[in-house]
Design a protein around this motif. Structure first.
Motif, PDB file in Angstrom:
ATOM      1  N   THR A 201       8.882   0.410  -4.160  1.00 58.66           N
ATOM      2  CA  THR A 201       8.872   1.776  -4.693  1.00 58.66           C
ATOM      3  C   THR A 201       9.886   1.923  -5.818  1.00 58.66           C
ATOM      4  O   THR A 201       9.586   2.490  -6.883  1.00 58.66           O
ATOM      5  CB  THR A 201       9.171   2.790  -3.575  1.00 58.66           C
ATOM      6  N   ARG A 202      11.096   1.408  -5.590  1.00 57.33           N
ATOM      7  CA  ARG A 202      12.108   1.457  -6.653  1.00 57.33           C
ATOM      8  C   ARG A 202      11.687   0.616  -7.857  1.00 57.33           C
ATOM      9  O   ARG A 202      11.885   1.011  -9.015  1.00 57.33           O
ATOM     10  CB  ARG A 202      13.449   0.968  -6.114  1.00 57.33           C
TER      11      ARG A 202
ATOM     12  N   LEU B 231       7.365  12.523   0.856  1.00 57.43           N
ATOM     13  CA  LEU B 231       7.145  12.055   2.221  1.00 57.43           C
ATOM     14  C   LEU B 231       6.884  10.555   2.252  1.00 57.43           C
ATOM     15  O   LEU B 231       7.453   9.822   3.080  1.00 57.43           O
ATOM     16  CB  LEU B 231       5.965  12.809   2.840  1.00 57.43           C
ATOM     17  N   LEU B 232       6.014  10.070   1.357  1.00 61.49           N
ATOM     18  CA  LEU B 232       5.693   8.643   1.324  1.00 61.49           C
ATOM     19  C   LEU B 232       6.917   7.807   0.950  1.00 61.49           C
ATOM     20  O   LEU B 232       7.090   6.682   1.449  1.00 61.49           O
ATOM     21  CB  LEU B 232       4.562   8.395   0.320  1.00 61.49           C
TER      22      LEU B 232
ATOM     23  N   GLY C  98       0.808  -1.214   0.000  1.00 61.99           N
ATOM     24  CA  GLY C  98       0.000   0.000   0.000  1.00 61.99           C
ATOM     25  C   GLY C  98       0.841   1.263   0.000  1.00 61.99           C
ATOM     26  O   GLY C  98       0.563   2.202  -0.761  1.00 61.99           O
ATOM     27  N   LEU C  99       1.879   1.288   0.825  1.00 60.61           N
ATOM     28  CA  LEU C  99       2.726   2.473   0.893  1.00 60.61           C
ATOM     29  C   LEU C  99       3.494   2.678  -0.408  1.00 60.61           C
ATOM     30  O   LEU C  99       3.622   3.806  -0.903  1.00 60.61           O
ATOM     31  CB  LEU C  99       3.702   2.334   2.066  1.00 60.61           C
ATOM     32  N   ALA C 100       4.000   1.594  -0.984  1.00 55.34           N
ATOM     33  CA  ALA C 100       4.726   1.711  -2.257  1.00 55.34           C
ATOM     34  C   ALA C 100       3.792   2.175  -3.371  1.00 55.34           C
ATOM     35  O   ALA C 100       4.166   2.996  -4.226  1.00 55.34           O
ATOM     36  CB  ALA C 100       5.359   0.377  -2.612  1.00 55.34           C
TER      37      ALA C 100
ATOM     38  N   ARG D 139       0.790  12.097  -7.314  1.00 53.10           N
ATOM     39  CA  ARG D 139       1.551  12.994  -8.182  1.00 53.10           C
ATOM     40  C   ARG D 139       2.000  14.260  -7.475  1.00 53.10           C
ATOM     41  O   ARG D 139       2.908  14.939  -7.957  1.00 53.10           O
ATOM     42  CB  ARG D 139       0.714  13.363  -9.410  1.00 53.10           C
ATOM     43  N   TRP D 140       1.363  14.639  -6.371  1.00 50.55           N
ATOM     44  CA  TRP D 140       1.770  15.845  -5.655  1.00 50.55           C
ATOM     45  C   TRP D 140       3.142  15.600  -5.053  1.00 50.55           C
ATOM     46  O   TRP D 140       3.324  14.709  -4.213  1.00 50.55           O
ATOM     47  CB  TRP D 140       0.746  16.184  -4.576  1.00 50.55           C
ATOM     48  N   ARG D 141       4.140  16.365  -5.459  1.00 47.80           N
ATOM     49  CA  ARG D 141       5.530  16.074  -5.125  1.00 47.80           C
ATOM     50  C   ARG D 141       5.802  16.033  -3.613  1.00 47.80           C
ATOM     51  O   ARG D 141       6.492  15.119  -3.145  1.00 47.80           O
ATOM     52  CB  ARG D 141       6.452  17.090  -5.804  1.00 47.80           C
ATOM     53  N   PRO D 142       5.331  16.979  -2.791  1.00 43.75           N
ATOM     54  CA  PRO D 142       5.628  16.897  -1.355  1.00 43.75           C
ATOM     55  C   PRO D 142       5.102  15.604  -0.714  1.00 43.75           C
ATOM     56  O   PRO D 142       5.797  14.954   0.079  1.00 43.75           O
ATOM     57  CB  PRO D 142       4.934  18.134  -0.781  1.00 43.75           C
TER      58      PRO D 142
END
Length: 316
Positions: A199-200, A137-138, A121-123, A130-133
Motif C-alpha cells: 500500500t505504501r 478502512l482497507l 488484492g488488499l493493497a 477512491r471513496w475515502r471511507p
C-alpha cells in the motif's frame, strides 16, 4: 552475473553453517540432559539406574564424547545427509522428517497463494478505490491482521467455522477440508505485512513523474495500475516475501499445534521440549535452507524485474 551468483552461494553456505552451529551450541549449554529427559518421559526411575548403564546409554548416542568432538562428528555426517538417530523416538532423523515434511509442505502450498492473493488484492483495492471511507478502512485492515496472534486467530476460526457452523474440521490432517482453517491462519500475518508494504509502495509510485505522463496519454486508472504501478511497486515486497517464505517452519509450529496437524511444526515442538538435538538441528538446517533458497530466488527475480540490478551485479 556469475561472480554475483558465486558470492550469493558462498553466503548461503555460511548461513547454513552458522545456523547449524548456533543451534548445536544452544542445545548443548542447556542444563538438562536429553537422556534423562527421555527416561523421565518413559516413566523410568533414574535413581535406580546404575552409572555404568547410564554411561552405556549415553555412549550409544555419542554423548560421552567432548562437545567439540560431538560437533565435528555431527557436522561431518550432516554434510553427507545423515543426521543420526532421534534421542527420543529411537528412529533415524531422516525417516522422521520424511514422514512429517509432506504435511507441512502441503499446508505451505495452500497458504502461500492465499497470502499472495490477500496481500496484493488488499493493497490494490486500498489504492485503487477512491471513496475515502472505504479506502481508509482497507488501509487500516493490514495493521489489524498483523497485530492478531496466530494462535488467537486459529482458535477464533475453530470456534466459528468448526464448532458453530460445522463447515471445517477443528483438527486433523486428512482431506482438503482440514487444510482450509490452518492455511488461512498461517497466511493472515504474511498477507497483512505484504498489504502494508505494498500500500505504501503503491502510493509512492503513483506520485512518480512517469505515472503522471502515462495518465496524460489518456490511459485509464486501471491500465496505469496494471502496466506501470504494479511492476515497480512490487519490488520491495519481493524482499519481504522471501523472508516470509523462510518463516514457514516457524509459523507451522504454532499453527500445527493449534490444529493438531502431524507435520514438521509439531515435530519441532516435541524435539525442543525433549532436547532431541539431532532432530532440532536437522529441522533448523532445513528451515535455513528454505530461507536461503527463497531469498536467492528473490534476488534473481529482482534482476529480471529491474534491469539496473542485473547491470550492477554484472559490473560489481
Amino acid at each position: 552475473m556469475a561472480r554475483y551468483l558465486a558470492g550469493r552461494f558462498a553466503q548461503a553456505l555460511l548461513v547454513l553453517w552458522a545456523a547449524y552451529t548456533v543451534v548445536f551450541v544452544i542445545l548443548h549449554v542447556l542444563p538438562s540432559d536429553p537422556i534423562t529427559l527421555q527416561l523421565s518421559a518413559g516413566g523410568a526411575d533414574i535413581s535406580q539406574l546404575t552409572p555404568a548403564a547410564l554411561h552405556d546409554l549415553k555412549a550409544r548416542y555419542g554423548l560421552n564424547d567432548p562437545v567439540g568432538v560431538q560437533y565435528v562428528h555431527a557436522l561431518w555426517h550432516a554434510l553427507h545427509g545423515d543426521f543420526g538417530m532421534s534421542l527420543t523416538q529411537n528412529v533415524s532423523v531422516g525417516s522422521l522428517i520424511a514422514d512429517k515434511l509432506p504435511s507441512t509442505l502441503e499446508l505451505t502450498a495452500v497458504s502461500l497463494p492465499l497470502m499472495l492473493v490477500g496481500g496484493f488484492g488488499l493493497a490494490h483495492l486500498a489504492v485503487f478505490v477512491r471513496w475515502r471511507p472505504a479506502r481508509t478502512l482497507l488501509a487500516r485492515l493490514p495493521a489489524v491482521g498483523v497485530s492478531l496472534p496466530q494462535f488467537f486467530v486459529g482458535l477464533l476460526l475453530i470456534q466459528l467455522f468448526s464448532f458453530s457452523l460445522s463447515w471445517f474440521p477443528a483438527t486433523g490432517s486428512s482431506g482438503w477440508r482440514s487444510l482450509v482453517l490452518p492455511a488461512v491462519t498461517m497466511s493472515l500475518i504474511g498477507a497483512s505485512m505484504l498489504a502494508q508494504l505494498l500500500t505504501r509502495s503503491f502510493d509512492d509510485t503513483w506520485r512518480e513523474a512517469y505515472i503522471v505522463t502515462a495518465q496524460a496519454k489518456g490511459l485509464s486508472r486501471g491500465t496505469v495500475q496494471r502496466r506501470h504501478v504494479l511492476r515497480n511497486a512490487c519490488l520491495p515486497a519481493l524482499t519481504l516475501l522471501g523472508i516470509l517464505l523462510g518463516y514457514t517452519v516457524t509459523n507451522s509450529v504454532v499453527v500445527e499445534a493449534v490444529f493438531s496437524r502431524n507435520g514438521i511444526g509439531q515435530l519441532t515442538q516435541q524435539a525442543v521440549l525433549g532436547q532431541d538435538v539431532p532432530v532440532v538441528q536437522a529441522i533448523v538446517l532445513i528451515a535455513a535452507a528454505g530461507f536461503v533458497l527463497a531469498n536467492l530466488l528473490v534476488d534473481l527475480l529482482y534482476s529480471l524485474l529491474d534491469p539496473r540490478v542485473a547491470h550492477a551485479a554484472g559490473t560489481g
